[in-house]
Write a protein that holds these residues in place. Sequence first.
Motif, short mmCIF file in Angstrom:
data_model
loop_
_atom_site.label_atom_id
_atom_site.label_comp_id
_atom_site.label_asym_id
_atom_site.label_seq_id
_atom_site.Cartn_x
_atom_site.Cartn_y
_atom_site.Cartn_z
N ALA A 28 -1.16 2.86 -5.46
CA ALA A 28 -1.36 1.43 -5.26
C ALA A 28 -0.94 0.99 -3.86
CB ALA A 28 -0.58 0.65 -6.32
N ASP A 29 0.09 1.63 -3.32
CA ASP A 29 0.60 1.28 -1.99
C ASP A 29 0.93 2.57 -1.23
OD1 ASP A 29 1.70 0.26 0.28
OD2 ASP A 29 3.44 -0.67 -0.68
N PRO A 30 -0.02 3.07 -0.43
CA PRO A 30 0.17 4.36 0.25
C PRO A 30 1.09 4.29 1.47
CG PRO A 30 -1.93 3.41 0.88
CD PRO A 30 -1.35 2.50 -0.16
N LEU A 31 1.62 3.10 1.79
CA LEU A 31 2.44 2.96 2.99
C LEU A 31 3.88 3.37 2.69
CD1 LEU A 31 1.09 -0.30 4.61
CD2 LEU A 31 0.29 2.06 4.82
N GLY A 32 4.06 4.66 2.51
CA GLY A 32 5.36 5.28 2.32
C GLY A 32 5.39 6.57 3.11
N ILE A 56 11.20 14.35 -5.14
CA ILE A 56 11.78 13.07 -4.72
C ILE A 56 10.78 12.22 -3.93
CG2 ILE A 56 13.71 11.97 -3.51
CD1 ILE A 56 14.46 13.57 -5.99
N LEU A 57 9.84 12.85 -3.24
CA LEU A 57 8.89 12.11 -2.42
C LEU A 57 7.46 12.37 -2.89
CD1 LEU A 57 10.45 12.81 1.11
CD2 LEU A 57 10.78 10.79 -0.34
N PRO A 58 7.15 12.01 -4.12
CA PRO A 58 5.78 12.22 -4.62
C PRO A 58 4.79 11.42 -3.78
CG PRO A 58 6.98 10.73 -6.05
CD PRO A 58 7.99 11.28 -5.09
N GLY A 59 3.62 12.01 -3.58
CA GLY A 59 2.61 11.33 -2.77
C GLY A 59 2.68 11.70 -1.31
N SER A 60 3.71 12.46 -0.92
CA SER A 60 3.82 12.87 0.48
C SER A 60 3.36 14.31 0.63
CB SER A 60 5.26 12.72 0.97
OG SER A 60 6.11 13.65 0.32
N HIS A 109 -5.06 4.07 3.46
CA HIS A 109 -5.70 3.23 2.45
C HIS A 109 -7.04 3.80 2.01
CE1 HIS A 109 -3.08 -0.21 1.88
NE2 HIS A 109 -2.84 -0.26 3.18
N GLU A 110 -7.67 4.57 2.89
CA GLU A 110 -8.95 5.19 2.52
C GLU A 110 -8.76 6.32 1.52
OE1 GLU A 110 -10.77 6.48 6.16
OE2 GLU A 110 -12.33 4.96 5.98
N HIS A 111 -7.55 6.94 1.55
CA HIS A 111 -7.32 8.13 0.72
C HIS A 111 -6.33 7.82 -0.39
CE1 HIS A 111 -8.86 9.82 4.49
NE2 HIS A 111 -9.28 10.84 3.76
N THR A 112 -6.67 6.89 -1.24
CA THR A 112 -5.79 6.56 -2.36
C THR A 112 -6.25 7.20 -3.66
OG1 THR A 112 -7.04 4.53 -2.74
CG2 THR A 112 -5.06 4.37 -1.38
N GLU A 113 -7.39 7.84 -3.65
CA GLU A 113 -7.89 8.51 -4.84
C GLU A 113 -7.31 9.92 -4.90
OE1 GLU A 113 -9.64 7.20 -7.16
OE2 GLU A 113 -9.91 8.98 -8.39
N THR A 116 -4.40 13.13 0.46
CA THR A 116 -5.49 12.61 -0.37
C THR A 116 -4.95 12.13 -1.71
OG1 THR A 116 -5.95 14.80 -1.23
CG2 THR A 116 -7.17 14.08 0.71
N ALA A 117 -3.63 12.28 -1.90
CA ALA A 117 -3.04 11.86 -3.17
C ALA A 117 -2.72 10.38 -3.13
CB ALA A 117 -1.80 12.66 -3.47
#
Length: 421
Positions: free
Chosen positions: A232-236, A255-259, A407-411, A420-421
Amino acid sequence: MTHNQSALTTLIGEVLADPDLAHSDVFRRMLQAGLQDLIDAEATVKIGAARYERTPERTTRRNGTRPKTLATPAGEVDLQIPKLREGSFFPSLLSPRRRVDKALYAVICQAWIDGVSTRKVDQLVRALGNDTGISRSTVSRICGEIDEAVQEFLSRRIDHTWFPYLFLDATYLDVRHRGRVVSQALVVATGVSGEGRREILGMALGDAETTDFWTEFLRSLRDRGLKVATDADPLGVALVTSDAHAGIKAAVKAILPGSGWQRRVHFARNVTQKLGSARSKPVNAMISTIFAQTTPEAVIAQYHQVTDSLRGSFPEITAMLEAAEPDLTGFAPLPREHWQKVWSNNPIERLNREIKRRADVVQIFPDRDSVTRLIGAVLQEQHEEWSYGERRYFSDISMRKLVHTLHEHTEPARPELYLTA
């Protein structure tokens, strides 16, 4: 005193009202008042507003002060350094370099007092003219001042912005612990903020680079406000650059999922260890062509081409490349201007050299607290140089590109490619 009345103006008024004050101490007090006025004026410029003033240019607010004692030819003067609600402030007229030198002096003296110093430390103490005795109370006072500032720096909130890039590394120092000299892992985290500036985010000292140790360290960064990327918010945290330590990879995942996780230089070293210096040179040269490409598509295509070309002659290297593809190409979806800096270990290595340069003077730290004292002061100095320097690590334009890319790669199409996560 009114809000706009300076410390120096107040002192002059006191002297005029009571001429008996005009003795030797008045010069120290005048110096103290003048320095305080300069500090307050610099803080006003950084904040964009004076105390109790509201302006459109104000970027943050004051949040109390912290005391600092400065030794001068006129005697010690007590100053108040403004603290900010967001970010940090250290006046330029008080050279940050003095903090590190004072920390180094305190650690050296402590080692000498405790009787655990090396011959090199003994020579330094004598060169400082202190071989006849060092006051424990003086060293204790210096240590207390440094420890307070360092702890405040290392425990500060880091939620004032988001950090897309995180660099992690460890170095080993010799520390006297429970009566014997042991090797301790010093881990340091640096980040690049959403404004394109580098910051020191934290440090920790432990027995070894275990998964539990790295997990606890990264969790402490999250507890202090390090933002994690989500769908929802990829700015991390988007990408972590480090060596290929299994403990780091596991901790980042937990600890840092999505990275993502990125390595490059250490892979070349692994190839050299596998093949030897002579045989690895042409192989590493071929692998380096992957990083010479200019588009994400070209990077992936070249990666597969290099992997296939090595399959017949170097099957073990091919297997390594196939397993490491997401680790070595994590940079590809990022803005082209960022590639060379996020895949490189140079920022980490430069900081490590400065840490080692200071640590080599001490050689064996008298205890774990002295490591935090000295290295924490080194890191705080570096942080301030980065924070207040005019040069940014990444430009505003390239950071806007990064925001658009994330923001383009939130899927979550391919989690192993991280971004891409």
